[in-house]
Design an enzyme around this catalytic site. Structure first.
Site, mmCIF file in Angstrom:
data_model
loop_
_atom_site.group_PDB
_atom_site.id
_atom_site.type_symbol
_atom_site.label_atom_id
_atom_site.label_comp_id
_atom_site.label_asym_id
_atom_site.label_seq_id
_atom_site.Cartn_x
_atom_site.Cartn_y
_atom_site.Cartn_z
ATOM 1 C CE1 TYR A 53 10.053 13.335 4.753
ATOM 2 C CE2 TYR A 53 12.430 13.008 4.618
ATOM 3 C CZ TYR A 53 11.162 12.505 4.828
ATOM 4 O OH TYR A 53 10.987 11.174 5.107
ATOM 5 N NE ARG A 56 6.650 13.226 1.445
ATOM 6 C CZ ARG A 56 6.405 12.379 2.437
ATOM 7 N NH1 ARG A 56 7.414 11.775 3.031
ATOM 8 N NH2 ARG A 56 5.182 12.121 2.826
ATOM 9 C CD GLN A 86 -0.025 4.410 8.468
ATOM 10 O OE1 GLN A 86 0.906 3.675 8.221
ATOM 11 N NE2 GLN A 86 -1.242 4.181 8.020
ATOM 12 C CG ASN A 87 -1.400 10.618 5.382
ATOM 13 O OD1 ASN A 87 -0.811 9.560 5.155
ATOM 14 N ND2 ASN A 87 -2.630 10.846 4.985
ATOM 15 C CG ASP A 89 -1.064 15.294 4.192
ATOM 16 O OD1 ASP A 89 -1.910 15.492 5.099
ATOM 17 O OD2 ASP A 89 -1.162 14.345 3.386
ATOM 18 C CG HIS A 104 4.643 7.560 10.280
ATOM 19 N ND1 HIS A 104 4.137 6.804 9.258
ATOM 20 C CD2 HIS A 104 4.862 6.684 11.300
ATOM 21 C CE1 HIS A 104 4.046 5.533 9.627
ATOM 22 N NE2 HIS A 104 4.464 5.445 10.872
ATOM 23 C CB THR A 171 -3.013 2.804 5.533
ATOM 24 O OG1 THR A 171 -1.790 2.124 5.864
ATOM 25 C CG2 THR A 171 -4.144 2.260 6.383
ATOM 26 C CB SER A 172 -0.418 -0.542 1.782
ATOM 27 O OG SER A 172 0.715 -0.059 2.484
HETATM 28 P P1 OAD Z 1 0.924 3.246 1.018
HETATM 29 O O1 OAD Z 1 1.403 3.943 -0.205
HETATM 30 O O2 OAD Z 1 1.672 2.052 1.484
HETATM 31 O O3 OAD Z 1 -0.584 2.789 0.795
HETATM 32 C C1 OAD Z 1 -1.513 3.682 0.249
HETATM 33 C C2 OAD Z 1 -2.846 2.992 0.210
HETATM 34 O O4 OAD Z 1 -3.797 3.945 -0.260
HETATM 35 C C3 OAD Z 1 -2.914 1.791 -0.733
HETATM 36 O O5 OAD Z 1 -3.556 0.705 -0.074
HETATM 37 C C4 OAD Z 1 -3.771 2.299 -1.897
HETATM 38 O O6 OAD Z 1 -4.578 1.278 -2.505
HETATM 39 C C5 OAD Z 1 -4.647 3.312 -1.196
HETATM 40 N N1 OAD Z 1 -5.233 4.360 -2.061
HETATM 41 C C6 OAD Z 1 -4.783 4.835 -3.242
HETATM 42 N N2 OAD Z 1 -5.616 5.787 -3.702
HETATM 43 C C7 OAD Z 1 -6.596 5.936 -2.783
HETATM 44 C C8 OAD Z 1 -7.759 6.765 -2.678
HETATM 45 N N3 OAD Z 1 -8.061 7.661 -3.613
HETATM 46 N N4 OAD Z 1 -8.539 6.644 -1.566
HETATM 47 C C9 OAD Z 1 -8.247 5.725 -0.601
HETATM 48 N N5 OAD Z 1 -7.174 4.927 -0.655
HETATM 49 C C10 OAD Z 1 -6.360 5.017 -1.721
HETATM 50 O O7 OAD Z 1 0.820 4.366 2.168
HETATM 51 P P2 OAD Z 1 0.746 4.191 3.746
HETATM 52 O O8 OAD Z 1 0.054 2.924 4.116
HETATM 53 O O9 OAD Z 1 0.247 5.469 4.292
HETATM 54 O O10 OAD Z 1 6.111 6.310 6.531
HETATM 55 O O11 OAD Z 1 2.278 4.054 4.111
HETATM 56 C C11 OAD Z 1 2.651 3.931 5.447
HETATM 57 C C12 OAD Z 1 3.979 4.588 5.688
HETATM 58 O O12 OAD Z 1 4.947 4.118 4.743
HETATM 59 C C13 OAD Z 1 4.004 6.071 5.463
HETATM 60 O O13 OAD Z 1 3.500 6.807 6.553
HETATM 61 C C14 OAD Z 1 5.451 6.355 5.254
HETATM 62 C C15 OAD Z 1 5.844 5.181 4.396
HETATM 63 O O14 OAD Z 1 7.095 4.691 4.623
HETATM 64 C C16 OAD Z 1 7.073 7.198 6.811
HETATM 65 O O15 OAD Z 1 7.395 8.093 6.037
HETATM 66 C C17 OAD Z 1 7.717 7.005 8.132
#
Ligand code: OAD
Length: 230
Positions: A53, A56, A86-87, A89, A104, A171-172
């Protein structure tokens, strides 16, 4: 004023140079997620978790908001906007958004490992082994780890239920309970999902899928919303 709720994930910060989690080259590569982002990992190896962290936090400190974050901040001129992120930052804050729910946790806060209510704004970029809270326990990052409850979930869900427009970006939708927030949206409310690699969302009447990167797609969507809904 109409209410817009935006659920953001790591993808919105990708063009600010911060890695996403699940894309190729994502942050977890080289790190075992359960070692650095779980309560069990913290108990096993706090030094490794602090190092992760600290790294990060330094990256986030140097990062600048991109046009996606800025577009969402601009939306506040015309709408009542709540950002549920969920970010961990602070790029929404840096861009000027004022109403942000961090599901988060936040990189720039530390907290007691004894009492979750003892949360501190960080003045430095590192938490070191041996840094103690006033009650004498090791300070830890103010992050919600796997295996922990998500205290802001209910607050976020209440906001989502009130949304006139709901936007999901970067977000995925793989991590629950955050991903389940979409199910709280009223069935009449338009939902926009923006991502260059769209996640699966169960079909519904008012769903609009936008295959785009945040820094490119959000300024366009914001212009459109301002024109259409004012
Ligand atoms: P992910 O890494 O799972 O998903 C990121 C998403 O962003 C994917 O669907 C990508 O296609 C998309 N992406 C990539 N580049 C992009 C861009 N330039 N513009 C828009 N979208 C883009 O991240 P999260 O869904 O945020 O939790 O992950 C959820 C949680 O998983 C996080 O908060 C973290 C992790 O475990 C904790 O740390 C508790």
């Amino acid at each position: 004023m109409k209410k817009i709720v935006v659920l953001t994930g790591a993808g919105i910060s990708a063009e600010s140079g911060l890695s996403t989690f699940r894309d190729a080259g994502g942050l977890w590569e080289g790190y075992d997620i359960m070692e650095v982002a779980s309560i069990d990992g913290w108990r096993r190896n706090p030094a490794l978790v602090l190092e992760f962290y600290n790294m990060r936090r330094k990256a986030a400190y140097e990062a600048l908001p991109n046009d996606g974050h800025k577009a969402l901040a601009k939306l506040e001129k015309n709408f009542d906007v709540t950002i549920v992120t969920q970010n961990v930052d602070n790029l929404h804050e840096k861009a000027g958004s004022t109403n942000i729910i961090h599901l988060h946790g936040e990189l720039f806060k530390s907290r007691s490992s004894l009492d979750e209510h003892l949360v501190f704004e960080m003045k430095e970029l590192e938490i070191k082994l041996g840094d103690k809270c006033p009650r004498g326990s090791q300070l830890r990052p103010h992050i919600v780890w796997f295996g922990e409850a998500v205290p802001m979930l209910e607050t976020a869900a209440k906001e989502v239920m009130k949304a006139d427009i709901f936007i999901v970006v970067g977000t995925s939708l793989q991590v629950y309970p955050a991903a389940g927030l979409i199910d709280y949206v009223d069935h009449n409310t338009p939902i926009y999902v923006m991502d260059p690699k769209l996640p699966y969302v169960s079909p519904r009447a008012n769903l609009k899928l936008i295959e785009a990167k945040a820094a490119d797609g959000l300024p366009k969507l914001v212009e459109k919303l301002i024109l259409n809904f004012e």
